[in-house]
Enzyme design. Structure first.
Site, PDB file in Angstrom:
ATOM      1  CB  SER A   1      -0.954   0.016   1.194  1.00  0.00           C
ATOM      2  OG  SER A   1      -0.214  -0.172   2.379  1.00  0.00           O
TER       3      SER A   1
ATOM      4  CG  HIS B   1      -1.152   3.393   5.307  1.00  0.00           C
ATOM      5  ND1 HIS B   1      -2.455   2.988   5.421  1.00  0.00           N
ATOM      6  CD2 HIS B   1      -0.570   2.508   4.459  1.00  0.00           C
ATOM      7  CE1 HIS B   1      -2.646   1.894   4.687  1.00  0.00           C
ATOM      8  NE2 HIS B   1      -1.511   1.587   4.100  1.00  0.00           N
TER       9      HIS B   1
ATOM     10  CG  ASP C   1      -5.202   4.257   6.081  1.00  0.00           C
ATOM     11  OD1 ASP C   1      -4.111   4.470   6.636  1.00  0.00           O
ATOM     12  OD2 ASP C   1      -5.318   3.866   4.917  1.00  0.00           O
TER      13      ASP C   1
END
Lengths: 178, 177
Positions: free
Chosen positions: B53, B93, B119
């Site tokens: 990701s 992230h 998210d």
């Protein structure tokens, strides 16, 4: 045909007679960002377009902006794999002392064209506040920053040295959403 | 095999020495790891990237070095490793929104570079923001590919046991001449 250009011109047609609800700023004319020294000195031109206010009283804004002439060649040395560029807005409201929202980002890989010339870029993400703090906020600062991703090693976050201050309008517009 | 020959020839004292040698190595490794935890302030100062990701910056199998200093503010653009309440998997992230109150209370939102959406779908039911307590650390350094060993060991536990057995046997049986 619905293209970005036709939608923009539609909005302008609605906007212009209705009391200067759009803000058009041409602050400076040309802007170059060179290497790590620099300077987002300014946006060439930007417009604040407001989309509809939804039921939960969140105020969303979008921005259209121009960035011209960004040279990032000197940041790409032997150990730089990619740059993650992002434009963030920083401001303060009565609910929160500090707010930062990323409006736009771009990944620039080693080998990509290091000159960025972006015209009519819409902010990639809607600009929401946690509360209603954007309305009438006089001091929203936009800065361009980048995260250097090396082939191996430290991951620095660099902020370009210039910034632009944007005041937001005092009233919500009630033009159509797009 | 030479190693077993050595073992037969060892007397009790040498055997104790070998065991102590082994214990030294294990405790040094533990000391270094715990020391890193203290120095960086993070409960897990070295993490392996498990998903794609954050591509093309980080790929599955890359190693990240984290710090989690208490006074380090969380700012937009930083890469954070966090754990969702109730789940053990650390997620790497980028912070895209920060709202900080005057008293230092921070809430923030993250998104993977390679994901289309933020998210919120990954957080707990009803949770819209992350807080400082969810953060395992901030990514400060990076090494590509090295973490693949951990992923292989996780996916094939037999490989992990085999590796540990071989290493243990080697240390125990090798005699310093």
């Amino acid at each position: 045909k619905q293209t970005v250009v036709s939608r923009e011109s539609n909005l302008l047609i609605f906007g212009v007679p209705s009391n200067m609800k759009y803000f058009l700023y041409s602050i400076f004319s040309n802007m170059c960002i060179k290497g790590s020294l620099n300077s987002l000195s300014h946006f060439n031109d930007y417009r604040l377009l407001r989309s509809s206010k939804n039921k939960t009283r969140l105020c969303k804004y979008s921005m259209v902006f121009f960035l011209t002439c960004i040279h990032l060649q000197s940041i790409f040395d032997w150990n730089v794999k990619q740059l993650f560029l992002y434009l963030s807005a920083e401001y303060s409201t009565k609910n929160n002392a500090l707010n930062q929202v990323v409006l736009w980002d771009k990944i620039m890989l080693r080998g990509d064209n290091p000159r960025l010339s972006l015209k009519d870029m819409k902010s990639k993400y809607f600009f929401f506040d946690d509360g209603n703090g954007l309305k009438g906020n006089r001091n929203i600062t936009l800065t361009l920053s980048w995260n250097v991703v090396p082939n191996a090693g430290i991951l620095p976050l660099v902020t370009g040295s210039g910034h632009v201050s944007v005041p937001f309008p005092d009233t919500y517009e009630t033009t159509k959403s797009y | 095999m030479d190693l077993f020959g050595d073992l037969r020839r060892m007397n009790k004292r040498q055997l104790y020495y070998q065991v102590l040698n082994f214990a030294m190595i294990v405790s040094s490794a533990l000391m270094i790891w715990k020391g890193l935890i203290v120095v960086t302030g993070s409960e897990s100062p070295i993490v392996v990237v498990l998903s794609g990701s954050m591509e093309p910056a980080f790929h599955r199998g890359d190693l990240l070095f984290l710090t989690n200093f208490h006074d380090d503010p969380i700012r937009a653009g930083e890469i954070v490793v966090f754990k969702v309440e109730g789940r053990d998997i650390p997620i790497v992230h980028r912070v895209i929104k920060v709202h900080e109150k005057g008293n230092g209370n921070i809430k923030f939102l993250t998104k993977g570079d390679n994901n289309e959406v933020d998210d919120r779908g990954l957080y707990k039911e009803g949770q819209n923001w992350l807080e400082k307590k969810d953060v395992v650390g901030r990514a400060r350094g990076f090494l590509p590919y090295v973490g693949m060993v951990t992923i292989i060991m996780n996916d094939y536990p037999k490989f992990k046991y085999a590796l540990l057995a071989v290493m243990g046997a080697y240390v125990l049986l090798k005699r310093e001449s």
